[in-house]
Scaffold this active site. Structure first.
Site, mmCIF file in Angstrom:
data_model
loop_
_atom_site.group_PDB
_atom_site.id
_atom_site.type_symbol
_atom_site.label_atom_id
_atom_site.label_comp_id
_atom_site.label_asym_id
_atom_site.label_seq_id
_atom_site.Cartn_x
_atom_site.Cartn_y
_atom_site.Cartn_z
ATOM 1 N N ARG A 30 0.833 -1.206 0.000
ATOM 2 C CA ARG A 30 0.000 0.000 0.000
ATOM 3 C C ARG A 30 0.867 1.256 0.000
ATOM 4 N NH1 ARG A 30 -4.852 -2.103 0.452
ATOM 5 N NH2 ARG A 30 -4.952 -4.088 1.550
ATOM 6 N N ASP A 31 0.406 2.255 -0.760
ATOM 7 C CA ASP A 31 1.119 3.525 -0.801
ATOM 8 C C ASP A 31 1.079 4.191 0.577
ATOM 9 O OD1 ASP A 31 1.883 5.614 -3.380
ATOM 10 O OD2 ASP A 31 1.617 6.502 -1.385
ATOM 11 N N ILE A 32 2.204 4.765 0.984
ATOM 12 C CA ILE A 32 2.303 5.390 2.312
ATOM 13 C C ILE A 32 1.439 6.649 2.413
ATOM 14 C CG2 ILE A 32 4.313 6.895 1.901
ATOM 15 C CD1 ILE A 32 5.517 5.735 4.507
ATOM 16 N N ASN A 87 4.118 6.715 -13.730
ATOM 17 C CA ASN A 87 4.740 8.009 -13.978
ATOM 18 C C ASN A 87 6.158 7.811 -14.509
ATOM 19 O OD1 ASN A 87 2.595 9.706 -13.093
ATOM 20 N ND2 ASN A 87 3.092 9.231 -10.970
ATOM 21 N N HIS A 100 7.280 1.557 -10.898
ATOM 22 C CA HIS A 100 6.139 1.092 -10.113
ATOM 23 C C HIS A 100 4.853 1.481 -10.827
ATOM 24 C CE1 HIS A 100 7.321 5.113 -8.773
ATOM 25 N NE2 HIS A 100 6.035 5.360 -8.607
ATOM 26 N N HIS A 102 0.859 2.344 -10.081
ATOM 27 C CA HIS A 102 -0.161 2.661 -9.078
ATOM 28 C C HIS A 102 -1.467 1.975 -9.474
ATOM 29 C CE1 HIS A 102 1.973 6.348 -7.402
ATOM 30 N NE2 HIS A 102 2.585 6.235 -8.566
HETATM 31 P P1 5GP Z 1 5.559 8.376 -8.051
HETATM 32 O O1 5GP Z 1 5.213 9.824 -7.805
HETATM 33 O O2 5GP Z 1 7.059 8.161 -8.103
HETATM 34 O O3 5GP Z 1 4.844 7.792 -9.230
HETATM 35 O O4 5GP Z 1 4.987 7.589 -6.805
HETATM 36 C C1 5GP Z 1 5.762 7.192 -5.708
HETATM 37 C C2 5GP Z 1 4.803 6.781 -4.623
HETATM 38 O O5 5GP Z 1 5.535 6.070 -3.625
HETATM 39 C C3 5GP Z 1 4.131 7.959 -3.924
HETATM 40 O O6 5GP Z 1 2.717 7.852 -4.082
HETATM 41 C C4 5GP Z 1 4.571 7.827 -2.460
HETATM 42 O O7 5GP Z 1 3.547 8.152 -1.542
HETATM 43 C C5 5GP Z 1 4.992 6.371 -2.372
HETATM 44 N N1 5GP Z 1 6.054 6.106 -1.415
HETATM 45 C C6 5GP Z 1 7.231 6.780 -1.282
HETATM 46 N N2 5GP Z 1 7.983 6.252 -0.303
HETATM 47 C C7 5GP Z 1 7.270 5.206 0.200
HETATM 48 C C8 5GP Z 1 7.525 4.264 1.246
HETATM 49 O O8 5GP Z 1 8.566 4.267 1.915
HETATM 50 N N3 5GP Z 1 6.567 3.319 1.471
HETATM 51 C C9 5GP Z 1 5.403 3.278 0.753
HETATM 52 N N4 5GP Z 1 4.532 2.312 1.067
HETATM 53 N N5 5GP Z 1 5.133 4.154 -0.231
HETATM 54 C C10 5GP Z 1 6.046 5.099 -0.507
#
Ligand code: 5GP
Ligand code: ZN
Length: 113
Positions: A30-32, A87, A100, A102
């Site tokens: 799950r996203d943090i 992204n 990754h 989403h």
């Molecule tokens: P991006 O903007 O790179 O597409 O998305 C990265 C996602 O990773 C963000 O939605 C952010 O909240 C999530 N994220 C970043 N660090 C961590 C972490 O340590 N643990 C979790 N579960 N999610 C993370």
């Protein structure tokens, strides 16, 4: 593994995170900072910086989509609908330079932009 990469640390277990799926190629958690009631990240075990670096003809993205579809069923959003987002680079807002996908759902998602 990239030593300064947060997702590599989750994959290796150095950062403890509950996994909602794991197999030989990907993990999901799950996203943090969830942007929707369901917000799961599907992450390859290998450190690929972004979708632009996935080799042509590679099956990885197909596998990530298959896992996201499976998780959408598990998370009970398969019927209501969901969004898969990858992204790439600064204009997309990519924060983590480890590929990754989403999986977002559980509410009416806003327009893309
Ligand atoms: P991006 O903007 O790179 O597409 O998305 C990265 C996602 O990773 C963000 O939605 C952010 O909240 C999530 N994220 C970043 N660090 C961590 C972490 O340590 N643990 C979790 N579960 N999610 C993370
Ligand atoms: Zn990484």
């Amino acid at each position: 593994m990239a030593t300064d990469c947060v997702f590599c640390k989750i994959v290796s277990g150095e950062i403890k995170t509950e996994l909602v799926h794991q197999d030989g190629d990907v993990v999901a958690f799950r996203d943090i900072h969830p942007r929707a009631p369901v917000h799961v990240l599907v992450v390859p075990r290998d450190h690929v910086p972004g979708v632009a670096e996935v080799p042509g003809g590679h099956s990885l993205i197909g596998h990530m989509v298959a896992v996201a579809n499976l998780l959408a069923k598990q998370e009970k959003v398969a019927g209501s609908g969901y969004r898969l987002v990858v992204n790439q680079g600064p204009d997309s807002g990519q924060e983590v330079r480890h590929l990754h996908m989403h999986l977002l759902g559980g509410k009416r998602l806003g327009p893309m932009g």
